[in-house]
Design an enzyme around this catalytic site. Structure first.
Site, short mmCIF file in Angstrom:
data_model
loop_
_atom_site.label_atom_id
_atom_site.label_comp_id
_atom_site.label_asym_id
_atom_site.label_seq_id
_atom_site.Cartn_x
_atom_site.Cartn_y
_atom_site.Cartn_z
CD GLU A 258 -2.54 1.28 2.69
OE1 GLU A 258 -3.58 1.96 2.73
OE2 GLU A 258 -2.07 0.68 3.67
CE LYS A 335 -7.14 1.51 3.72
NZ LYS A 335 -5.89 2.04 4.32
CB CYS A 369 -4.12 -1.49 4.61
SG CYS A 369 -3.21 -1.33 6.17
#
Length: 526
Positions: A258, A335, A369
Site C-alpha cells: 500500500e 480502498k 490494508c
C-alpha cells in the site's frame, strides 16, 4: 461467459419486470462458482437466454428451503462438487425470441451436463405465475397452491411456465411455500420439479468424491524498502527490478505494498503538507497506470500495484490499487475504509464497490490494508468466486501490522482461500506518514490438511526488503470447501443471516464526516 454479464443482467430486467433484478456481482458469482452449470444463448451477439445451476447433495436439495437460502443469496456459492443432484435456480428467455426453442435447448444442455457428470438428476423450484390470478377470480377460484398444482396436472387449468416444464420431462414433487416472496404472481410459492437421470439407478443418496487435483499458481509478494529516490525513473527502476525477478521465477502474480508510491515525494525540494503531498502524488497516476501495465505485458506477469492516491472525477481523493494484468487490461480497486488518520490528514475518501477481478488464473480479490479487517468484504469476494485475496498494507508499528496479519489469517480460514500480504519497510524522514514502517509480508492459507502446518505458505523476514515466492494449489481450496475438516462456506446458516449489498454506491445527499485526529500524523495502518 464473464464478458456476457452485462447482457445477462439486461436480459433479466427484460424478462422479470416485476422482480428485483440481479446485481452484476451475483451473476459473476454464479459463473465463477460453477461455470459448467451456467449457459448463455446468443442471437446476433445479443444475450437472449440464460440458465444457472449448481451441484448439491440430495439432503440439501430436497430439504425445505427458499431461493435465497439455497443459492447463497443469489451467488450460487453453495455449489458442492460432491453433490449428486443438479439444482437449477435461474432460467429465462427473452420474450422477443420465444417460439424458437431457446428454453428447450437450455434444458437440454442441463440434462447433458447431468448425464456427463453422472448425477442422479435435476431439481429446481418452478414458478407458478398464474396462481395469483387464479386465486383472485370470482368463480371456480383455486383454494391453495396445492389445489392449483392438482388442477394443473389434471389439465383443468393452464400455467405457461409449469406446463413448459412438464413438457420437458419434469415431474412435480410438491409445493414450496415462501420460496420467493418477491414473486407476487406466484404469491411466493413454487413447485419442486424433478427430472431423474435414466442412466443412473440409485436406491440411496450418494456423496461423490472430489479428486485432489493440481491447479498451481505461483505468487510473489514484494516487501519493499522505502527509500529516497532522485526522480521518477529511479523509483520505476526499483519496481521493475522486482517485477523482473518475479518474472524470472515464472511467478503468475506479484503484489506491492500500500502507498508504495510515497517514495516519489522524497525528491521534492521541501517536505510537503499532507494535503499538498497527496495532490502531488495524484499527478503521477497516468504514468503509474501506464508503466505498470507495460511492465505486466513485457514481463508476462500480473501486477497488483499496491495502492496509489488518486484524485477521482468527482474531485475526491481515493486510495486505489491498480491491477495490471498481462493481457494488457487495467483494473482498479479502491480502498473502501480509509483509516481515521487517512481521512483526517489526507482527506482520503472511501470507495463504494468491491468486486473480484477476472485473471488468467481465475478470479482474485484485492483489499487494501484496513479493508482486511472487515469480514463482510472478503465474504463478498469469496461469494463472487475469489480464491486469492491480495492485501497491500502500510503499517508503522508491530501492533498495526499484527491487526492486518491476524485478520488476514482469519479471512483465509473463514473463506477457505489464500491471502497474500505485502508491506513497506524502512523510512522516509522527509515524507509525512513514512517516518517508520513495520512489515512481515506473507502468503497465508486455510488451516487444514492440504495446507502448510501453521497456515503460512511463506513469509518474509521482518523489516527486510525481499521478494517472497510460493506455489499455491487452488485445487486444494476446492477440496477443502467440499471435503475439508471444516467447511466454513458450505456450513453458513443462510436461514438465519445474510449480507445485503447496495451496489448503487454512495447515496446522493449524504455527507461523510471527517474523523478527529488520533494524536500523531501517521498512516496508522490496519
Amino acid at each position: 461467459m464473464i464478458k456476457d454479464i452485462r447482457g445477462i443482467a439486461a436480459l433479466i430486467r427484460r424478462v422479470y419486470t416485476e422482480l428485483p433484478p440481479y446485481k452484476q456481482s451475483e451473476i459473476r458469482g454464479q459463473i465463477n462458482n460453477f461455470p459448467d452449470g451456467c449457459f448463455v444463448a446468443l442471437l446476433d451477439d445479443e444475450v437472449v437466454g440464460y440458465c444457472a445451476s449448481m451441484q448439491l447433495p440430495e439432503p440439501v436439495a430436497f430439504a425445505p428451503h427458499d431461493w435465497d437460502e439455497i443459492t447463497g443469496n443469489g451467488y450460487g456459492s453453495r455449489h458442492d462438487p460432491t453433490g449428486d443432484w443438479l439444482y437449477g435456480y435461474e432460467m429465462c428467455v427473452d420474450p422477443k425470441v420465444r417460439g424458437v426453442r431457446i428454453g428447450r435447448r437450455l434444458y437440454e444442455e442441463r440434462r447433458a451436463l447431468a448425464e456427463e457428470n453422472d448425477l442422479t438428476g435435476i431439481v429446481f423450484g418452478g414458478r407458478m405465475p398464474g396462481y395469483d390470478r387464479a386465486r383472485r377470480r370470482k368463480t371456480d377460484k383455486v383454494e391453495s397452491p396445492e389445489d392449483y398444482l392438482d388442477r394443473l396436472v389434471a389439465g383443468k387449468l393452464h400455467d405457461p411456465v409449469l406446463r413448459f416444464q412438464l413438457a420437458n420431462g419434469f415431474e412435480p414433487q410438491g409445493v414450496m411455500r415462501k420460496y420467493l416472496p418477491e414473486d407476487k404472481a406466484s404469491r411466493g410459492n413454487a413447485v419442486m420439479m424433478v427430472w431423474r437421470n435414466p442412466y443412473v439407478e440409485r436406491d440411496q443418496p450418494v456423496k461423490k468424491r472430489l479428486p485432489r487435483g493440481v491447479e498451481s499458481v505461483r505468487v510473489a509478494t514484494c516487501q519493499l524498502q522505502a527509500r529516497a529516490v532522485a526522480d521518477y525513473d529511479e523509483f520505476l527502476r526499483a519496481i521493475q527490478y522486482f517485477v523482473g525477478v518475479a518474472s524470472d521465477y515464472e511467478a503468475d502474480f506479484i503484489v506491492f505494498p500500500e502507498l508504495f508510491t510515497l517514495q516519489l515525494l522524497s525528491f521534492e525540494p521541501e517536505e510537503l503538507s499532507p494535503v499538498a503531498a497527496i495532490e502531488r502524488l495524484s499527478e503521477y497516476t497516468p504514468r503509474i497506470r501506464s508503466d505498470l501495465s507495460e511492465m505486466a505485458m513485457r514481463y508476462n506477469i500480473n501486477i497488483i500495484g499496491g495502492s496509489h492516491p488518486t484524485r477521482m472525477d468527482d474531485g475526491d481523493i481515493h486510495n486505489v490499487a491498480y491491477v495490471c494484468l498481462r493481457d494488457g487490461s487495467v483494473h482498479e480497486q479502491e480502498k473502501i475504509h480509509p483509516t481515521p488518520n487517512e481521512r483526517y490528514w489526507w482527506n482520503i475518501r472511501g470507495g463504494d464497490t468491491i468486486d473480484v477481478i477476472q485473471t488468467d488464473c481465475g478470479p482474485i480479490g484485492v483489499q487494501i490494508c484496513y479493508d482486511s479487517e472487515f469480514p463482510e468484504l472478503s465474504r463478498k469476494l469469496a461469494d463472487e468466486g475469489a480464491r486469492i485475496i491480495f492485501v497491500p498494507f502500510c503499517t508503522d508499528s508491530r501492533q498495526g501490522y499484527l491487526r492486518v496479519r491476524y485478520c488476514g489469517q482469519a479471512r483465509a480460514i473463514e473463506n477457505q482461500c489464500f491471502v497474500v500480504l505485502s508491506g513497506n519497510v524502512g523510512n522516509l524522514p522527509n515524507v509525512a506518514n513514512m517516518d517508520i514502517q513495520y512489515a512481515q509480508s506473507c502468503i497465508l492459507t486455510p488451516c487444514d490438511f492440504p495446507f502448510a502446518r501453521d497456515g503460512i505458505a511463506a513469509e518474509a523476514s521482518e523489516n527486510v526488503e525481499t521478494l517472497t515466492i510460493s506455489d499455491i494449489n487452488l485445487a486444494d481450496l476446492s477440496w477443502a470447501r467440499a471435503e475439508g475438516t471444516v467447511r466454513n462456506l458450505a456450513d453458513r446458516r443462510f436461514d438465519l443471516y445474510r449480507i445485503e449489498w447496495d451496489e448503487d454506491g454512495a447515496h446522493p445527499g449524504k455527507t461523510r464526516p471527517r474523523a478527529e485526529p488520533l494524536g500523531t500524523q501517521t498512516v496508522g495502518g490496519g
